[in-house]
Each structure stands twice: as structure tokens, then as C-alpha cells.
Design an enzyme around this catalytic site. Structure first.
Site, mmCIF file in Angstrom:
data_model
loop_
_atom_site.group_PDB
_atom_site.id
_atom_site.type_symbol
_atom_site.label_atom_id
_atom_site.label_comp_id
_atom_site.label_asym_id
_atom_site.label_seq_id
_atom_site.Cartn_x
_atom_site.Cartn_y
_atom_site.Cartn_z
ATOM 1 C CD GLU A 1 -36.816 -67.479 -67.315
ATOM 2 O OE1 GLU A 1 -36.076 -68.464 -67.108
ATOM 3 O OE2 GLU A 1 -37.327 -67.233 -68.426
ATOM 4 C CE1 TYR B 1 -44.238 -70.950 -70.320
ATOM 5 C CE2 TYR B 1 -43.419 -72.869 -69.133
ATOM 6 C CZ TYR B 1 -43.190 -71.789 -69.964
ATOM 7 O OH TYR B 1 -41.919 -71.543 -70.426
ATOM 8 N NE ARG B 2 -54.898 -72.219 -69.451
ATOM 9 C CZ ARG B 2 -55.272 -71.584 -70.564
ATOM 10 N NH1 ARG B 2 -55.210 -70.266 -70.648
ATOM 11 N NH2 ARG B 2 -55.718 -72.268 -71.600
ATOM 12 C CG ASP C 1 -56.251 -66.939 -71.413
ATOM 13 O OD1 ASP C 1 -55.393 -66.352 -70.751
ATOM 14 O OD2 ASP C 1 -56.080 -68.057 -71.935
ATOM 15 C CD1 TRP D 1 -45.693 -76.527 -73.495
ATOM 16 C CD2 TRP D 1 -44.594 -76.726 -71.550
ATOM 17 N NE1 TRP D 1 -45.285 -77.816 -73.384
ATOM 18 C CE2 TRP D 1 -44.605 -77.970 -72.208
ATOM 19 C CE3 TRP D 1 -43.950 -76.605 -70.312
ATOM 20 C CZ2 TRP D 1 -44.000 -79.094 -71.650
ATOM 21 C CZ3 TRP D 1 -43.354 -77.736 -69.776
ATOM 22 C CH2 TRP D 1 -43.385 -78.953 -70.441
#
Ligand SMILES: Cc1cc2nc3c(=O)[nH]c(=O)nc-3n(C[C@H](O)[C@H](O)[C@H](O)COP(=O)(O)O)c2cc1C
Ligand SMILES: [Mn+2]
Length: 483
Positions: free
Chosen positions: A234, A172-173, A283, A186
Site C-alpha cells: 500500500e 481494521y478497527r 458498522d 481484521w
């Protein structure tokens, strides 16, 4: 052998002539974007900026920005090998007899080796600072002219599900607000946001611990993007993909863990009651995502290697680096999709559709309404729920060939009959939907229609030359002296 860390991957990219070092000074404000965008559009290499203006830390960008580099990252000759390995595990059957059981043992031992392993120390702890640090020491990119500022674009954001204690890692940037705080973008459907909501609702705490790793071995980095089910770690999936456990080390200030081999780690918290304007930001869609309210990440401790490399990416008008990551995901997740929907042959998400806008699906149709069942199943499956337009074609159409899909689909539809609209959640980046995160999706049933679906006219064949004539023409072609 799995890459131990980012620099190991950089060496591999250099060996394969897939990386170019840039030794002149280039500004992380807009100029690096200019390089990265031009390079990816020309099919150019990964770039390592050795002298980013204003920082002593080099910037790696476009490390995943081609199918070849995705293959190098995953240490395969073709992404299909990864999919085949997954299929191999999915097809594992109950062993018959002693020999069968013995044969299974290596596979079981292999599974055991994928679980993340706790270690007591690691290179990410070379330097530990609780004070006296600033995020502006790092060459964080200002990507596009109308961006609200500098954004950390390849962060691995770690948090824990407060109900189950399970770890999540998402990409999430993060917009850098000042020396010690950033935005935490997020989106509402993602796991970080879910943890935040649950913790806020429980009301027992006012802060949520978050840790962010920037730069790690390529598979661990890639795993942060994977659309895994909630509570599937993950780091475990990364262990499976790289064929070796990810080594994790405890944070200094929280009970989160981060990859021990990370380049840079930001430890801190998100205040459960605090939101702040984030964006705009150029984006994935090729448009700026508009400003909106998101939580704020407060950095309380920075740990890093002695000489870290800062990993970054840019997103923007496609194709960009994210397209290749998405393409690899499309290939790797096909066997998992087919576990639920075995009638699906293939799936494709063309670059122009920026993942969520267009999914092309070929399927073996077995009963009336089957194509619509597949659309709805996809809209109910993890992040495929975001698919704004799903086009379903018969199994003999190659969905990797967009022109073939356009030709066949446009011929096969009676629009009023074959296009279906549905309402539901849409990607947070969709700027056209009636509301943020909520809007319509379109399914196009471009399969051949059956009498059982009310279509009683004859359906014509696709024109194809017979093979014997093709063969004869091959011979005659040469005889006629044509090339
Ligand atoms: C370069 C890049 C940047 C991304 N930025 C964001 C972001 O800012 N916010 C977000 O919610 N998802 C972002 N994503 C997508 C998520 O990483 C992706 O949906 C992931 O599967 C989420 O993981 P989760 O299901 O564990 O939350 C980005 C993906 C890439 C490749
Ligand atoms: Mn997740």
C-alpha cells in the site's frame, strides 16, 4: 506538491473552506458521532474538535466525507484524473526507436520515485514511551449507543507476510479493551488475517508483530482502504497516488516500518494463540455487527508527535464518510478492472448497497452468456468477491443513475431465467447469510437477450424522440413562451 502530513492536509481543507473547528467541549462518547453523522448527511464540512472531553488531543473527523474533499486529498480537480493517470501507465508500450525510448525515461524516473523511502527519524518519534502510557489518553470514540466500547476507527495496521517478507497496510478497527490492549478486527479475507494464519500455522513463533499508525498524509491514510492484491505494498501505491515517496521509519520494538510523518504510532504484537470477544459495533451496513472472536493487539510502545491530532471516522447508516472513500476507489479501480475485463464500461456501487451488497455494471455484450461471464469474473476478482448482488446491463445504460438502471433492468428480466445464484465467500459484515463469511450471491443479467441465449421473440427498442424533432420543439417551445 504532495501533503507532507495530516496537518498539511488540514490546512488545505481550511483554505478550501472544507473544515470547521469546534472550540466547545464535545464528548468522544456518542456526541462526536452525533455531530459527524448530522454533518455528513447535510453535506457539511470536515470537523476538527479542539476540546474533546477527557483528552487534550484534538479529533479530526469527516476529512474525506465528500467528493470535493476526496479530490483535495488526492490533489486533483476530479477523481477521473487519477483514473486517467493509471490508464496512462497501463497503456505504456514498448518504445519504438531512440526517440521513443527517450520519451519513456521521465515516466520510468517517475516510477522510481514512488517507492517508499527509509528515513532514520521522523516527527512520529517526537515522544517515545515504552511505559507509563494509556490508550485512554487519546480521544478514542465511542460511536453508537450499543457499541461494546471505544473503537479506534481510522488505524493503519501494518504487518508483514511471514513467507514473503512483504509489508501490508490495512484499515481494521480496534476496540480499546484497556490501557494497553485492543481488539484487532481484521476480517478473515483480509491480509492481516492471512499473515496471522500463516504465522500460526508455521508454529515457529507465538507472537506476530503489528504496528498501527493513526493520522498521516491523506493519501497514505486512504491507501490502507484500497483493495490491492496481496503483497502489493500500500505504501508503494500511496507513493504513486501522491506522486512522492512515503517516508518510512523503523519501529522501536520490531522490524516493521511506519510512516515517519504519522501523528501517533502504536507498536506491539498479536498473540497467535489468543482470541477475545470483539464488538458489537455500529458498522458500515447501518446495523451493529455482532460480537465475535478476534485477535488481541497488545501495545508495548507508543510513539507520537508533540501535539498530535487524532484522526477518526464513524460508520453507520449510509451515506457516511466511507461512502466517499468507496466512490473514489470505484473510480480509481475501474481502469484496473478493465484491464482484466475490457468489456466493462462502467461500475457503480450505490451508497445504500454499502459496497458489497450491490454492484451495477454496464458492459459491451459480444457473445451469448457474456453478462454471466462478467458476474463470475467479478466474484473471482479480489474484494469484488463480496458483491452480494451484481446487476449487469448493456453499455447504453448509465449505471451512475440508479433510477435508469432500475427502469431498464426491471423491464429486461424474466426473473426465473435471468437471475442466477452462486455460493461462496461473503463479507464478514453480512448478518443475513446462512453462515458467517459464507453464503449466496445473486447475479441479474439485465442485458438484452439474444437468440443465441434462447430468446427468439423480437426485442423492442427503447423510446427516444428523434433529434430533428427535439430541435424543432426547442425553437417552438421558446416561441410558445414556455420556460
Ligand atoms: C473506515 C473503515 C473501517 C474499516 N474497518 C475494517 C475492519 O474493521 N476490518 C476489516 O477487515 N476491514 C475493514 N475495512 C475495510 C478494509 O480496510 C479494506 O477491505 C482493505 O482493502 C483491507 O486491506 P488488505 O487487503 O490489505 O487487508 C474498513 C474500511 C474503512 C474505510
Ligand atoms: Mn493489502
Amino acid at each position: 506538491m504532495a501533503y507532507t502530513d495530516l496537518r498539511d492536509f488540514i490546512r488545505a481543507l481550511e483554505r478550501e473552506r472544507e473544515l470547521e473547528r469546534i472550540s466547545c467541549e464535545v464528548d468522544p462518547v456518542l456526541e462526536i458521532t452525533g455531530f459527524a453523522d448530522r454533518s455528513v448527511k447535510r453535506g457539511g464540512p470536515a470537523l476538527l474538535f479542539e476540546k474533546p472531553k477527557g483528552s487534550r488531543i484534538p479529533v479530526l473527523i469527516n476529512a474525506f466525507a465528500s467528493m470535493r474533499r476526496m479530490e483535495i486529498a488526492l490533489e486533483v480537480g476530479s477523481i477521473a484524473e487519477v483514473a486517467a493517470r493509471i490508464s496512462g501507465f497501463l497503456e505504456m508500450r514498448r518504445p519504438e526507436g531512440l526517440i521513443g525510448k527517450l520519451k519513456l525515461l521521465p515516466k520510468l524516473a517517475e516510477i522510481g520515485s514512488f517507492f517508499p523511502r527509509m528515513v532514520s527519524d521522523g516527527p512520529c518519534k517526537d515522544i517515545v514511551r515504552h511505559d507509563g502510557f494509556s490508550l485512554f489518553e487519546y480521544p478514542v470514540l465511542h460511536c453508537w449507543p450499543l457499541d461494546a466500547g471505544r473503537f479506534i476507527t481510522l488505524p493503519l495496521v501494518f504487518s508483514k507476510n511471514p513467507d514473503t517478507g512483504k509489508r501490508n497496510c490495512g484499515m481494521y478497527r480496534m476496540q480499546v479493551y484497556d490501557e494497553r490492549s485492543t481488539g484487532m478486527h481484521w476480517q478473515t479475507h483480509k491480509q492481516g488475517a492471512e499473515h496471522f494464519r500463516r504465522m500460526a500455522a508455521a508454529g515457529a513463533r507465538t507472537r506476530m508483530d503489528v504496528a498501527v499508525a493513526i493520522g498521516a498524509d491523506p493519501v497514505t491514510m486512504f491507501s490502507a482502504v484500497l483493495p490491492l492484491p496481496p503483497d502489493l505494498d500500500e505504501m508503494l501505491f500511496a507513493g504513486f497516488l501522491r506522486g512522492a515517496a512515503v517516508e518510512m521509519v523503523k519501529c522501536e520494538t520490531s522490524d516493521l516500518e511506519v510512516p515517519a510523518e504519522a501523528e501517533i504510532v502504536l507498536e506491539g504484537y498479536v498473540d497467535l494463540g489468543e482470541l477475545r470477544i470483539e464488538g458489537p459495533f455500529g458498522d458500515h451496513t447501518g446495523y451493529y455487527s455482532l460480537e465475535d472472536e478476534y485477535p488481541v493487539f497488545h501495545v508495548t510502545c507508543v510513539t507520537q508527535r508533540k501535539k498530535p491530532v487524532y484522526a477518526a471516522t464513524i460508520v453507520g447508516p449510509p451515506p457516511m464518510e466511507d461512502y466517499f472513500m468507496g466512490k473514489a476507489i470505484e473510480r480509481i479501480f475501474l481502469p484496473l478492472m478493465r484491464l482484466q475485463l475490457p468489456e466493462i464500461r462502467d461500475v457503480s456501487m450505490p451508497a445504500e448497497g454499502v459496497f458489497h451488497n450491490l454492484m451495477l455494471v454496464s458492459m459491451r455484450k459480444s457473445y451469448p452468456g457474456h453478462a454471466r461471464k462478467v458476474m463470475h469474473a467479478l466474484w473471482g476478482m479480489g474484494q469484488a468477491m463480496f458483491s452480494k448482488c451484481i446487476v449487469v446491463v448493456d453499455e447504453d445504460v448509465d449505471v451512475q443513475d440508479v433510477r435508469e438502471v432500475a427502469w431498464r433492468a426491471l423491464n429486461n428480466i424474466d426473473p426465473e431465467r435471468d437471475i442466477e445464484f452462486s455460493l461462496g465467500p461473503v463479507d464478514s459484515l453480512d448478518h443475513a447469510s446462512r453462515l458467517a463469511n459464507y453464503g449466496s450471491k445473486m447475479g441479474i443479467d439485465a442485458t438484452r437477450k439474444w437468440p443465441g441465449e434462447g430468446f427468439t421473440r423480437p426485442w423492442p427498442e427503447v423510446i427516444r424522440m428523434s433529434p430533428d424533432v427535439m430541435y424543432r420543439v426547442d425553437q417552438l417551445w421558446k416561441k410558445a413562451g414556455l420556460k
